[in-house]
Design a protein around this motif. Structure first.
Motif, PDB file in Angstrom:
ATOM      1  N   GLY A 107      29.874  30.605  45.697  1.00  0.00           N
ATOM      2  CA  GLY A 107      31.409  31.115  45.822  1.00  0.00           C
ATOM      3  C   GLY A 107      32.296  30.836  44.458  1.00  0.00           C
ATOM      4  N   SER A 108      31.615  30.311  43.389  1.00  0.00           N
ATOM      5  CA  SER A 108      32.227  29.923  42.129  1.00  0.00           C
ATOM      6  C   SER A 108      32.198  31.131  41.000  1.00  0.00           C
ATOM      7  CB  SER A 108      32.004  28.363  41.805  1.00  0.00           C
ATOM      8  OG  SER A 108      30.737  28.275  41.491  1.00  0.00           O
ATOM      9  N   VAL A 109      31.081  31.672  41.186  1.00  0.00           N
ATOM     10  CA  VAL A 109      30.819  32.604  40.141  1.00  0.00           C
ATOM     11  C   VAL A 109      31.303  34.028  40.600  1.00  0.00           C
ATOM     12  CG1 VAL A 109      28.981  33.762  38.919  1.00  0.00           C
ATOM     13  CG2 VAL A 109      28.678  31.357  39.320  1.00  0.00           C
ATOM     14  N   ASP A 110      32.073  34.743  39.520  1.00  0.00           N
ATOM     15  CA  ASP A 110      32.616  35.884  39.651  1.00  0.00           C
ATOM     16  C   ASP A 110      31.620  36.902  39.942  1.00  0.00           C
ATOM     17  OD1 ASP A 110      35.486  35.264  39.581  1.00  0.00           O
ATOM     18  OD2 ASP A 110      35.089  34.733  37.530  1.00  0.00           O
ATOM     19  N   LEU A 111      30.775  37.101  39.051  1.00  0.00           N
ATOM     20  CA  LEU A 111      29.791  38.408  38.905  1.00  0.00           C
ATOM     21  C   LEU A 111      28.378  37.830  38.765  1.00  0.00           C
ATOM     22  CD1 LEU A 111      30.189  41.374  38.426  1.00  0.00           C
ATOM     23  CD2 LEU A 111      30.449  40.913  35.989  1.00  0.00           C
ATOM     24  N   CYS A 140      34.101  42.421  50.288  1.00  0.00           N
ATOM     25  CA  CYS A 140      34.833  43.263  51.327  1.00  0.00           C
ATOM     26  C   CYS A 140      36.396  42.811  51.191  1.00  0.00           C
ATOM     27  CB  CYS A 140      34.388  43.528  52.349  1.00  0.00           C
ATOM     28  SG  CYS A 140      33.002  44.360  52.738  1.00  0.00           S
ATOM     29  N   GLU A 141      36.463  41.437  51.416  1.00  0.00           N
ATOM     30  CA  GLU A 141      37.800  40.730  51.477  1.00  0.00           C
ATOM     31  C   GLU A 141      38.731  41.050  50.336  1.00  0.00           C
ATOM     32  OE1 GLU A 141      35.145  37.247  50.839  1.00  0.00           O
ATOM     33  OE2 GLU A 141      34.876  39.221  51.794  1.00  0.00           O
ATOM     34  N   LEU A 142      38.101  41.424  49.060  1.00  0.00           N
ATOM     35  CA  LEU A 142      39.072  41.656  47.828  1.00  0.00           C
ATOM     36  C   LEU A 142      39.561  43.038  47.948  1.00  0.00           C
ATOM     37  CD1 LEU A 142      36.219  40.382  45.277  1.00  0.00           C
ATOM     38  CD2 LEU A 142      38.225  39.086  46.109  1.00  0.00           C
ATOM     39  N   ASN A 143      39.140  43.821  48.763  1.00  0.00           N
ATOM     40  CA  ASN A 143      39.954  45.269  48.971  1.00  0.00           C
ATOM     41  C   ASN A 143      39.906  45.986  47.338  1.00  0.00           C
ATOM     42  OD1 ASN A 143      40.696  47.263  50.241  1.00  0.00           O
ATOM     43  ND2 ASN A 143      42.997  46.477  49.858  1.00  0.00           N
ATOM     44  N   VAL A 144      39.010  46.070  46.610  1.00  0.00           N
ATOM     45  CA  VAL A 144      39.007  46.420  45.237  1.00  0.00           C
ATOM     46  C   VAL A 144      38.544  48.210  45.291  1.00  0.00           C
ATOM     47  CG1 VAL A 144      38.137  46.474  42.990  1.00  0.00           C
ATOM     48  CG2 VAL A 144      38.328  44.521  44.142  1.00  0.00           C
ATOM     49  N   PRO A 145      39.454  48.974  44.700  1.00  0.00           N
ATOM     50  CA  PRO A 145      39.220  50.264  44.584  1.00  0.00           C
ATOM     51  C   PRO A 145      37.905  50.805  43.802  1.00  0.00           C
ATOM     52  CG  PRO A 145      40.929  49.794  43.172  1.00  0.00           C
ATOM     53  CD  PRO A 145      40.694  48.487  43.891  1.00  0.00           C
ATOM     54  N   ASN A 146      37.553  51.918  44.108  1.00  0.00           N
ATOM     55  CA  ASN A 146      36.424  52.614  43.238  1.00  0.00           C
ATOM     56  C   ASN A 146      36.374  52.084  41.716  1.00  0.00           C
ATOM     57  OD1 ASN A 146      34.283  54.040  41.978  1.00  0.00           O
ATOM     58  ND2 ASN A 146      34.389  55.630  43.463  1.00  0.00           N
ATOM     59  N   PRO A 147      35.475  51.338  41.400  1.00  0.00           N
ATOM     60  CA  PRO A 147      35.357  50.897  40.096  1.00  0.00           C
ATOM     61  C   PRO A 147      35.091  52.036  38.851  1.00  0.00           C
ATOM     62  CG  PRO A 147      33.485  49.948  40.997  1.00  0.00           C
ATOM     63  CD  PRO A 147      34.571  50.572  42.010  1.00  0.00           C
ATOM     64  N   PHE A 148      34.325  53.239  39.399  1.00  0.00           N
ATOM     65  CA  PHE A 148      33.957  54.112  38.559  1.00  0.00           C
ATOM     66  C   PHE A 148      34.929  55.152  38.141  1.00  0.00           C
ATOM     67  CE2 PHE A 148      29.856  52.528  40.499  1.00  0.00           C
ATOM     68  CZ  PHE A 148      29.327  52.283  39.295  1.00  0.00           C
ATOM     69  N   LEU A 149      35.820  55.219  39.117  1.00  0.00           N
ATOM     70  CA  LEU A 149      37.234  55.925  38.976  1.00  0.00           C
ATOM     71  C   LEU A 149      38.083  55.264  37.872  1.00  0.00           C
ATOM     72  CD1 LEU A 149      38.214  57.178  42.605  1.00  0.00           C
ATOM     73  CD2 LEU A 149      37.184  58.337  40.891  1.00  0.00           C
ATOM     74  N   HIS A 150      38.256  54.077  37.963  1.00  0.00           N
ATOM     75  CA  HIS A 150      38.870  53.152  37.287  1.00  0.00           C
ATOM     76  C   HIS A 150      38.283  53.163  35.471  1.00  0.00           C
ATOM     77  CE1 HIS A 150      42.069  50.257  35.891  1.00  0.00           C
ATOM     78  NE2 HIS A 150      41.057  49.521  35.289  1.00  0.00           N
ATOM     79  N   LEU A 151      36.897  52.969  35.577  1.00  0.00           N
ATOM     80  CA  LEU A 151      36.171  53.101  34.408  1.00  0.00           C
ATOM     81  C   LEU A 151      36.348  54.302  33.646  1.00  0.00           C
ATOM     82  CD1 LEU A 151      33.877  52.020  32.644  1.00  0.00           C
ATOM     83  CD2 LEU A 151      32.265  53.032  33.875  1.00  0.00           C
ATOM     84  N   LYS A 152      36.646  55.494  34.382  1.00  0.00           N
ATOM     85  CA  LYS A 152      36.686  56.844  33.781  1.00  0.00           C
ATOM     86  C   LYS A 152      37.879  56.892  33.467  1.00  0.00           C
ATOM     87  CE  LYS A 152      36.749  61.790  34.884  1.00  0.00           C
ATOM     88  NZ  LYS A 152      36.525  62.752  36.351  1.00  0.00           N
ATOM     89  N   ASN A 153      38.949  56.551  34.061  1.00  0.00           N
ATOM     90  CA  ASN A 153      40.442  56.686  33.778  1.00  0.00           C
ATOM     91  C   ASN A 153      40.847  55.884  32.365  1.00  0.00           C
ATOM     92  OD1 ASN A 153      40.983  58.249  35.985  1.00  0.00           O
ATOM     93  ND2 ASN A 153      41.550  56.846  37.299  1.00  0.00           N
ATOM     94  N   LEU A 202      36.003  45.736  34.868  1.00  0.00           N
ATOM     95  CA  LEU A 202      35.907  44.711  35.918  1.00  0.00           C
ATOM     96  C   LEU A 202      37.051  43.659  35.592  1.00  0.00           C
ATOM     97  CD1 LEU A 202      32.020  44.233  36.050  1.00  0.00           C
ATOM     98  CD2 LEU A 202      33.737  45.223  37.825  1.00  0.00           C
ATOM     99  N   ALA A 203      37.441  43.336  34.381  1.00  0.00           N
ATOM    100  CA  ALA A 203      38.292  42.476  34.195  1.00  0.00           C
ATOM    101  C   ALA A 203      39.596  42.864  34.606  1.00  0.00           C
ATOM    102  CB  ALA A 203      38.571  41.900  32.776  1.00  0.00           C
ATOM    103  N   ASP A 204      39.913  44.175  34.365  1.00  0.00           N
ATOM    104  CA  ASP A 204      41.196  44.976  34.730  1.00  0.00           C
ATOM    105  C   ASP A 204      41.322  44.842  36.166  1.00  0.00           C
ATOM    106  OD1 ASP A 204      42.124  45.444  32.172  1.00  0.00           O
ATOM    107  OD2 ASP A 204      41.608  47.708  32.272  1.00  0.00           O
ATOM    108  N   LEU A 217      34.273  38.171  28.981  1.00  0.00           N
ATOM    109  CA  LEU A 217      33.874  37.508  30.194  1.00  0.00           C
ATOM    110  C   LEU A 217      32.770  36.334  29.651  1.00  0.00           C
ATOM    111  CD1 LEU A 217      34.488  40.301  31.335  1.00  0.00           C
ATOM    112  CD2 LEU A 217      32.527  40.264  33.006  1.00  0.00           C
ATOM    113  N   ILE A 218      32.712  35.233  30.577  1.00  0.00           N
ATOM    114  CA  ILE A 218      32.161  34.208  30.172  1.00  0.00           C
ATOM    115  C   ILE A 218      30.535  33.977  30.922  1.00  0.00           C
ATOM    116  CG2 ILE A 218      31.976  31.422  30.370  1.00  0.00           C
ATOM    117  CD1 ILE A 218      35.014  31.599  30.420  1.00  0.00           C
ATOM    118  N   GLY A 219      29.744  34.100  29.957  1.00  0.00           N
ATOM    119  CA  GLY A 219      28.459  33.741  30.612  1.00  0.00           C
ATOM    120  C   GLY A 219      27.976  32.416  31.030  1.00  0.00           C
TER     121      GLY A 219
END
Length: 434
Positions: A88-92, A194-207, A400-402, A30-32
């Motif tokens: 609106g231009s910063v991801d995180l 909300c409009e990004l409709n991203v699934p639970n990140p902690f499940l993805h982190l665990k997987n 998060l990148a994934d 990621l870019i700071g």
């Protein structure tokens, strides 16, 4: 317009401290953009490691923001127009508001001024409108406060405030699962628009955790000895401190384990190896406490009542490291933890290793502060203790990148499908007209 799946995510780090969270996110690709930190010592550490020419990872600092310590309230009041321009231009937007008022390690005070800073963080969310928000804090952040006539729960307040526009996920994580050699449980919030409709990140982190550990050739948990055995005085010897007159420091030789080599990839001599100056009677006491803690099976636990009574100790938090397990949570008090075999407290570098900071990352400012200055200064031991372990931050950053990449690909597929359908409709219309 959907973001390119190959474009790195950008982030701003609020309450950056000495940069553990920023470093881990940068290691994840990621870019700071910039960091907010008001303490001069902690900012000097940031500047030395993440702003210097030739540094392995660097912020892309904006011209309008001076490279100096600044608090979030000052940023919001003095640079609001510049912040609105990047809305609106910063991801995180990431950061952990100061946690001392929430921590069970000290006196929990609902009206501690440091607790109120999370309101400023949320104001920044409102202005910047990032695609996602990442917040880290101590477990106490989730516990009810008795605030006079009412009960406050800051984690619930946070979720309520973010829920207008964001899908909010939360999780308590023991960071030793990421290969951090420390049993450190922290509270995390990750929220996506909300409009990004991203699934639970902690499940993805665990997987994806097994993949993350394999990529670094780590097996979790990592023990204290695996992390710091190469820093033992018995192996390295001592020499006069290169930066502190009247002190001695460890004369470093080389890493021994894979974890140590991972922290020492450049083969350089680590900084922050200064040893505490213990009186002879204190050294003798520490030696006996270490021996008794091993014999009584109380490693990584507060020393027992018998030991406290025998040595007239009032300190309840004193523990001896267990060499075969991750360390307990590192605190800002250097005399809370004794080495597993040597009659001494740990160095800043040993604490940094237990936090998974690489050896090239050097810390700036005083080593410790006492009395009333503890609320006003962030010396080296405190910087390390308050940091997000870079290994954990890296794992979260890669997750998060994934997720952003997969959402971008889905968006592009939907867009391609819509274009294809439109072209097909145009073609059909043309055929009918003919």
């Amino acid at each position: 317009m959907p973001r390119s799946s190959n474009k790195p995510l950008t982030f701003i780090d609020a309450f950056a401290g000495c940069g553990g969270l920023s470093l881990g996110l940068m290691q994840a690709g990621l870019i700071g953009c910039f960091a907010i930190e008001r303490d001069a010592f902690a900012f000097d550490t940031l500047k030395t490691n993440l702003l210097a020419e030739g540094a392995p990872h660097r912020y892309r600092w904006p011209r309008w923001l001076p490279k100096k310590p600044i608090g979030i309230d000052e940023l919001l009041s003095s640079y609001q127009e510049q912040l609105k321009k990047i809305s609106g231009s910063v991801d995180l937007l990431v950061g952990g508001p100061p946690c001392q008022g929430f921590s069970a390690a000290g006196r929990r005070q609902h009206d501690d001024p440091r607790n109120q800073l999370f309101d400023s963080y949320l104001k920044m969310v409102d202005i910047i409108k990032p695609k996602a928000v990442l917040i880290e804090n101590v477990r106490g952040f989730t516990i009810d406060f008795n605030a006079g006539d009412e009960i406050k729960n800051f984690s619930q307040l946070l979720k309520d405030r973010l829920s207008d526009g964001y899908m909010v996920y939360e999780q308590l994580l023991d960071l030793s699962i990421f290969g951090v050699p420390q049993a450190r449980t922290r509270y995390f919030v990750i929220a996506f628009r909300c409009e990004l409709n991203v699934p639970n990140p902690f499940l993805h982190l665990k997987n994806r955790l097994p993949t993350f550990l394999r990529s670094l050739r780590l097996t979790a948990p990592v023990s204290s000895a695996t992390a710091i055995s190469d820093l033992e005085v018995a192996r390295n010897g001592k020499q006069p401190s290169l930066e502190s007159k009247g002190f001695e420091e460890i004369c470093y030789v080389s890493p021994l384990t894979h974890f140590q080599k991972l922290m020492n990839t450049k083969g350089q001599t680590p900084t922050d190896l200064r040893l505490a100056r213990h009186r002879e009677d204190i050294v003798s006491r520490f030696k006996q406490i270490i021996e008794l803690s091993h014999a009584e099976g109380r490693l990584n636990k507060s020393v027992g009542a018998e030991i406290r009574e025998r040595f007239g100790l009032k300190k309840m938090a004193l523990r001896v490291l267990d060499p075969d397990s991750p360390s307990p949570t590192i605190t800002s008090m250097p005399d809370d933890l004794l080495h597993y075999s040597e009659p001494r407290t740990l160095t800043v570098r040993e604490n940094a290793r237990l936090q998974s900071f690489p050896d090239w990352y050097s810390f700036q400012g005083k080593y410790t502060s006492g009395g009333h200055r503890r609320k006003q200064e962030v010396p080296r031991f405190t910087q390390v203790a308050n940091a997000v372990p870079p290994l954990a931050a890296r794992a979260i950053g890669e997750t998060l990148a994934d997720l952003f990449r997969s959402q971008s690909m889905k968006t592009n597929v939907r867009s391609d499908h819509k274009v294809g359908s439109s072209l097909h409709s145009v073609q059909q219309s043309a055929e009918v007209s003919a």
